[in-house]
Design a protein around this motif. Structure first.
Motif, PDB file in Angstrom:
ATOM      1  N   ILE A   3      -9.294   3.439  13.199  1.00  0.00           N
ATOM      2  CA  ILE A   3      -9.423   2.828  11.878  1.00  0.00           C
ATOM      3  C   ILE A   3     -10.752   2.098  11.804  1.00  0.00           C
ATOM      4  CG2 ILE A   3      -8.499   1.073  10.321  1.00  0.00           C
ATOM      5  CD1 ILE A   3      -5.732   1.696  11.391  1.00  0.00           C
ATOM      6  N   LYS A   4     -11.496   2.369  10.741  1.00  0.00           N
ATOM      7  CA  LYS A   4     -12.753   1.685  10.490  1.00  0.00           C
ATOM      8  C   LYS A   4     -12.678   1.022   9.120  1.00  0.00           C
ATOM      9  CE  LYS A   4     -15.620   4.736  13.331  1.00  0.00           C
ATOM     10  NZ  LYS A   4     -16.827   5.609  13.381  1.00  0.00           N
ATOM     11  N   LEU A   5     -12.923  -0.276   9.088  1.00  0.00           N
ATOM     12  CA  LEU A   5     -12.874  -1.048   7.858  1.00  0.00           C
ATOM     13  C   LEU A   5     -14.251  -1.634   7.571  1.00  0.00           C
ATOM     14  CD1 LEU A   5      -9.532  -3.002   8.504  1.00  0.00           C
ATOM     15  CD2 LEU A   5      -9.830  -0.830   7.284  1.00  0.00           C
ATOM     16  N   GLN A   6     -14.469  -1.992   6.316  1.00  0.00           N
ATOM     17  CA  GLN A   6     -15.740  -2.598   5.915  1.00  0.00           C
ATOM     18  C   GLN A   6     -15.489  -3.889   5.157  1.00  0.00           C
ATOM     19  OE1 GLN A   6     -17.747   0.858   3.901  1.00  0.00           O
ATOM     20  NE2 GLN A   6     -19.411   0.283   5.300  1.00  0.00           N
ATOM     21  N   GLY A   7     -16.346  -4.872   5.412  1.00  0.00           N
ATOM     22  CA  GLY A   7     -16.227  -6.148   4.731  1.00  0.00           C
ATOM     23  C   GLY A   7     -17.546  -6.604   4.148  1.00  0.00           C
ATOM     24  N   MET A   8     -17.468  -7.457   3.140  1.00  0.00           N
ATOM     25  CA  MET A   8     -18.654  -8.046   2.519  1.00  0.00           C
ATOM     26  C   MET A   8     -18.571  -9.560   2.628  1.00  0.00           C
ATOM     27  SD  MET A   8     -21.532  -8.083   0.941  1.00  0.00           S
ATOM     28  CE  MET A   8     -21.878  -6.445   0.277  1.00  0.00           C
ATOM     29  N   VAL A 267      -8.340  -9.351   0.771  1.00  0.00           N
ATOM     30  CA  VAL A 267      -8.168  -7.935   1.089  1.00  0.00           C
ATOM     31  C   VAL A 267      -8.153  -7.131  -0.200  1.00  0.00           C
ATOM     32  CG1 VAL A 267      -6.625  -6.209   2.085  1.00  0.00           C
ATOM     33  CG2 VAL A 267      -6.907  -8.427   3.218  1.00  0.00           C
ATOM     34  N   SER A 268      -8.932  -6.078  -0.236  1.00  0.00           N
ATOM     35  CA  SER A 268      -9.014  -5.239  -1.421  1.00  0.00           C
ATOM     36  C   SER A 268      -7.708  -4.503  -1.681  1.00  0.00           C
ATOM     37  CB  SER A 268     -10.141  -4.216  -1.266  1.00  0.00           C
ATOM     38  OG  SER A 268     -10.085  -3.246  -2.297  1.00  0.00           O
ATOM     39  N   ALA A 269      -7.329  -4.413  -2.941  1.00  0.00           N
ATOM     40  CA  ALA A 269      -6.150  -3.637  -3.321  1.00  0.00           C
ATOM     41  C   ALA A 269      -6.375  -2.146  -3.125  1.00  0.00           C
ATOM     42  CB  ALA A 269      -5.790  -3.922  -4.777  1.00  0.00           C
ATOM     43  N   ARG A 270      -7.629  -1.743  -2.929  1.00  0.00           N
ATOM     44  CA  ARG A 270      -7.951  -0.328  -2.777  1.00  0.00           C
ATOM     45  C   ARG A 270      -8.103   0.099  -1.323  1.00  0.00           C
ATOM     46  NH1 ARG A 270     -12.227   1.016  -7.687  1.00  0.00           N
ATOM     47  NH2 ARG A 270     -11.163  -0.161  -9.319  1.00  0.00           N
ATOM     48  N   THR A 271      -7.881  -0.797  -0.381  1.00  0.00           N
ATOM     49  CA  THR A 271      -8.011  -0.420   1.017  1.00  0.00           C
ATOM     50  C   THR A 271      -7.037   0.702   1.363  1.00  0.00           C
ATOM     51  OG1 THR A 271      -7.928  -1.197   3.313  1.00  0.00           O
ATOM     52  CG2 THR A 271      -6.389  -2.221   1.759  1.00  0.00           C
ATOM     53  N   GLN A 272      -7.492   1.597   2.199  1.00  0.00           N
ATOM     54  CA  GLN A 272      -6.640   2.680   2.668  1.00  0.00           C
ATOM     55  C   GLN A 272      -5.816   2.273   3.881  1.00  0.00           C
ATOM     56  OE1 GLN A 272      -6.534   5.793   0.944  1.00  0.00           O
ATOM     57  NE2 GLN A 272      -7.602   4.374  -0.454  1.00  0.00           N
ATOM     58  N   HIS A 273      -6.059   1.075   4.385  1.00  0.00           N
ATOM     59  CA  HIS A 273      -5.358   0.597   5.584  1.00  0.00           C
ATOM     60  C   HIS A 273      -4.868  -0.829   5.349  1.00  0.00           C
ATOM     61  CE1 HIS A 273      -6.880   4.109   7.768  1.00  0.00           C
ATOM     62  NE2 HIS A 273      -8.058   3.842   7.233  1.00  0.00           N
ATOM     63  N   PRO A 274      -3.926  -1.020   4.430  1.00  0.00           N
ATOM     64  CA  PRO A 274      -3.518  -2.383   4.072  1.00  0.00           C
ATOM     65  C   PRO A 274      -2.921  -3.176   5.231  1.00  0.00           C
ATOM     66  CG  PRO A 274      -2.052  -0.755   3.099  1.00  0.00           C
ATOM     67  CD  PRO A 274      -3.215  -0.006   3.636  1.00  0.00           C
ATOM     68  N   GLN A 275      -2.143  -2.545   6.081  1.00  0.00           N
ATOM     69  CA  GLN A 275      -1.537  -3.299   7.179  1.00  0.00           C
ATOM     70  C   GLN A 275      -2.592  -3.789   8.165  1.00  0.00           C
ATOM     71  OE1 GLN A 275       1.873  -4.199   7.360  1.00  0.00           O
ATOM     72  NE2 GLN A 275       0.830  -5.635   8.748  1.00  0.00           N
ATOM     73  N   ALA A 276      -3.521  -2.912   8.510  1.00  0.00           N
ATOM     74  CA  ALA A 276      -4.584  -3.310   9.442  1.00  0.00           C
ATOM     75  C   ALA A 276      -5.448  -4.416   8.843  1.00  0.00           C
ATOM     76  CB  ALA A 276      -5.449  -2.099   9.787  1.00  0.00           C
ATOM     77  N   ALA A 277      -5.712  -4.319   7.544  1.00  0.00           N
ATOM     78  CA  ALA A 277      -6.533  -5.343   6.891  1.00  0.00           C
ATOM     79  C   ALA A 277      -5.800  -6.674   6.823  1.00  0.00           C
ATOM     80  CB  ALA A 277      -6.922  -4.873   5.490  1.00  0.00           C
ATOM     81  N   LEU A 278      -4.529  -6.633   6.478  1.00  0.00           N
ATOM     82  CA  LEU A 278      -3.741  -7.874   6.437  1.00  0.00           C
ATOM     83  C   LEU A 278      -3.674  -8.522   7.813  1.00  0.00           C
ATOM     84  CD1 LEU A 278      -0.821  -6.746   4.122  1.00  0.00           C
ATOM     85  CD2 LEU A 278      -2.385  -8.623   3.646  1.00  0.00           C
ATOM     86  N   ASP A 279      -3.482  -7.726   8.848  1.00  0.00           N
ATOM     87  CA  ASP A 279      -3.389  -8.283  10.198  1.00  0.00           C
ATOM     88  C   ASP A 279      -4.674  -9.026  10.570  1.00  0.00           C
ATOM     89  OD1 ASP A 279      -0.839  -7.284  10.540  1.00  0.00           O
ATOM     90  OD2 ASP A 279      -1.480  -5.519  11.682  1.00  0.00           O
ATOM     91  N   PHE A 280      -5.817  -8.457  10.215  1.00  0.00           N
ATOM     92  CA  PHE A 280      -7.070  -9.129  10.551  1.00  0.00           C
ATOM     93  C   PHE A 280      -7.239 -10.411   9.745  1.00  0.00           C
ATOM     94  CE2 PHE A 280     -11.609  -9.959   9.896  1.00  0.00           C
ATOM     95  CZ  PHE A 280     -12.010 -10.114  11.221  1.00  0.00           C
ATOM     96  N   ALA A 281      -6.845 -10.409   8.486  1.00  0.00           N
ATOM     97  CA  ALA A 281      -6.963 -11.615   7.664  1.00  0.00           C
ATOM     98  C   ALA A 281      -6.159 -12.761   8.267  1.00  0.00           C
ATOM     99  CB  ALA A 281      -6.508 -11.332   6.238  1.00  0.00           C
ATOM    100  N   TYR A 282      -4.945 -12.477   8.708  1.00  0.00           N
ATOM    101  CA  TYR A 282      -4.132 -13.507   9.358  1.00  0.00           C
ATOM    102  C   TYR A 282      -4.777 -13.962  10.668  1.00  0.00           C
ATOM    103  CZ  TYR A 282      -0.007 -13.287   6.296  1.00  0.00           C
ATOM    104  OH  TYR A 282       0.860 -13.389   5.228  1.00  0.00           O
ATOM    105  N   PHE A 283      -5.368 -13.025  11.391  1.00  0.00           N
ATOM    106  CA  PHE A 283      -5.968 -13.338  12.678  1.00  0.00           C
ATOM    107  C   PHE A 283      -7.169 -14.263  12.528  1.00  0.00           C
ATOM    108  CE2 PHE A 283      -9.103 -12.100  16.017  1.00  0.00           C
ATOM    109  CZ  PHE A 283      -8.391 -12.489  17.142  1.00  0.00           C
ATOM    110  N   ILE A 284      -8.104 -13.916  11.660  1.00  0.00           N
ATOM    111  CA  ILE A 284      -9.340 -14.696  11.566  1.00  0.00           C
ATOM    112  C   ILE A 284      -9.097 -16.081  10.983  1.00  0.00           C
ATOM    113  CG2 ILE A 284     -10.052 -13.868   9.263  1.00  0.00           C
ATOM    114  CD1 ILE A 284     -12.931 -13.776  10.377  1.00  0.00           C
ATOM    115  N   ALA A 285      -8.039 -16.243  10.186  1.00  0.00           N
ATOM    116  CA  ALA A 285      -7.742 -17.554   9.604  1.00  0.00           C
ATOM    117  C   ALA A 285      -6.903 -18.434  10.518  1.00  0.00           C
ATOM    118  CB  ALA A 285      -7.015 -17.369   8.270  1.00  0.00           C
TER     119      ALA A 285
END
Length: 379
Positions: A3-8, A267-285
């Motif tokens: 899985i590869k994600l992108q952030g701004m 987290v973008s509503a358009r992400t193709q990997h919502p679970q992976a993105a949510l997990d990282f958001a919880y982690f970094i915070a």
């Protein structure tokens, strides 16, 4: 399949370096790769989140965007079932109202990863300590030793801070932004200061002013209202270290009312990997990450564990301890859909008044008109 994600995020060591460092740790743990792009501070404060959400899995945002993004449905709410205990811990560990500032219409749209409000910057090698009272700031200003960032939206942020500090904060719902008499008084106070600083301040944001202040040939000793930037508090970051403290006050008032800033991860509503993105958001915070790799990598954490950590404070000459009272008593800006265009227009109006291109009373009247319109039609 990896899985590869992108952030701004935004373009400053404080905004970019910790995102890269935490993402590297996350990849080691999970195999999920996150690449980060960055935009200028000016774009961060004004660029449409909807456009970014179309291209990125993560967006680092400021809390006044939440009304707009709720309307546009461009972000995923983070308050997913089964993670209530984690969110309760994040809220309990929030510095001031940072966590709550991303709560809107009963949902959580971002987690705070960076806590900030307007604080005071000063040169410790010249002043020794932060200036305590506003009258003393004005005395320094008359000697040409004060600067203040006035590039939009920062003139409006100072207007907000000064109003809330005297106990008459701007409203977050209409019809008026501020009472006419209070608005004029606050604007006149800001105009008196603006007349004493370098006109370049009208083109400068907090980063630009702090760069000037930390330079080898700097003539600035005090910036009474500016967003704190922890890298400048560290030895060796620039030619001279900058100290940070609570905002200067009127009389014996506490350092209350500073316009809250900081950032949150969304987290973008358009992400193709919502679970992976949510997990990282919880982690970094999370507290452990904020106190650990995030702070060590030049970030300005949003979690209480980092703000109370003795080692982190020692490394930053007590940046966190010395500004904590201001952060805890900070004021949350309006967040309704339509606020962001108002913020830009209001900043331009205030600068017109500060530059004597409009009267204070006319400026306040137009601020109130635009604020009411922003709630009715989104400008």
């Amino acid at each position: 399949m990896s899985i590869k994600l992108q952030g701004m995020t935004w373009s400053h060591p404080r905004g970019y370096d910790p995102m890269v460092a935490v993402s590297a740790t996350w990849k080691e743990r999970t195999g999920v790769e996150i690449a980060w792009d960055k935009r200028s501070l000016q774009d961060f404060e004004s660029y449409p989140v909807e456009d970014l959400a179309a291209r990125y899995d993560f967006i680092v945002i400021d809390h006044p965007h939440v009304g707009q993004i709720t309307h546009e449905k461009c972000l995923l709410p983070l308050d997913v079932p089964g993670r209530e205990a984690e969110r309760a811990a994040l809220r309990a560990g929030s510095v001031g109202k940072s966590y709550d500032s991303y709560t809107w219409q009963g949902r959580q749209w971002a987690f705070p990863i960076d806590a900030a409000a307007q604080v005071q910057a000063y040169r410790p090698d010249r002043l020794g300590r932060a200036v305590r009272r506003w009258d003393d700031v004005m005395a320094l200003a008359r000697q040409g030793r004060v600067a203040i960032p006035l590039r939009p939206p920062h003139s409006l942020m100072s207007f907000y801070t000064l109003a809330a500090h005297i106990g008459e904060p701007c409203h977050d719902a209409g019809p008026l932004l501020i009472g006419p008499a209070t608005g004029v008084a606050v604007l006149e106070r800001l105009r008196t200061l603006a007349a004493l600083v370098d006109p370049r301040n009208f083109e400068q944001d907090p980063i630009a002013v702090l760069e000037d202040m930390a330079a080898a040939d700097a003539g600035i000793d005090c910036v009474p209202l500016t967003y704190g930037y922890v890298p400048y508090a560290r030895d060796g970051f620039r030619a001279h270290r900058v100290g940070f403290g609570d905002i200067p006050v009127d009389g014996d008032l506490p350092p209350r009312g500073s316009a809250l800033g900081g950032t949150g991860i969304a987290v973008s509503a358009r992400t193709q990997h919502p679970q992976a993105a949510l997990d990282f958001a919880y982690f970094i915070a999370s507290g452990a990450v904020q106190e650990g790799i995030f702070a060590r990598s030049g970030g300005q954490p949003g979690h209480d564990l980092a703000w109370r950590d003795a080692g982190i404070n020692a490394d930053t000459h007590d940046f966190y301890r010395d500004t904590r009272a201001t952060l805890e008593a900070a004021w949350v800006r309006p967040r309704h859909d339509g606020y962001m265009p108002f913020q830009h227009a209001a900043s331009e109006l205030i600068n017109d008044a500060l530059l004597d291109r409009a009267s204070a009373s006319a400026c306040v009247s137009e601020l109130n008109r635009l604020f009411a319109a922003s709630q009715e039609s989104g400008l």
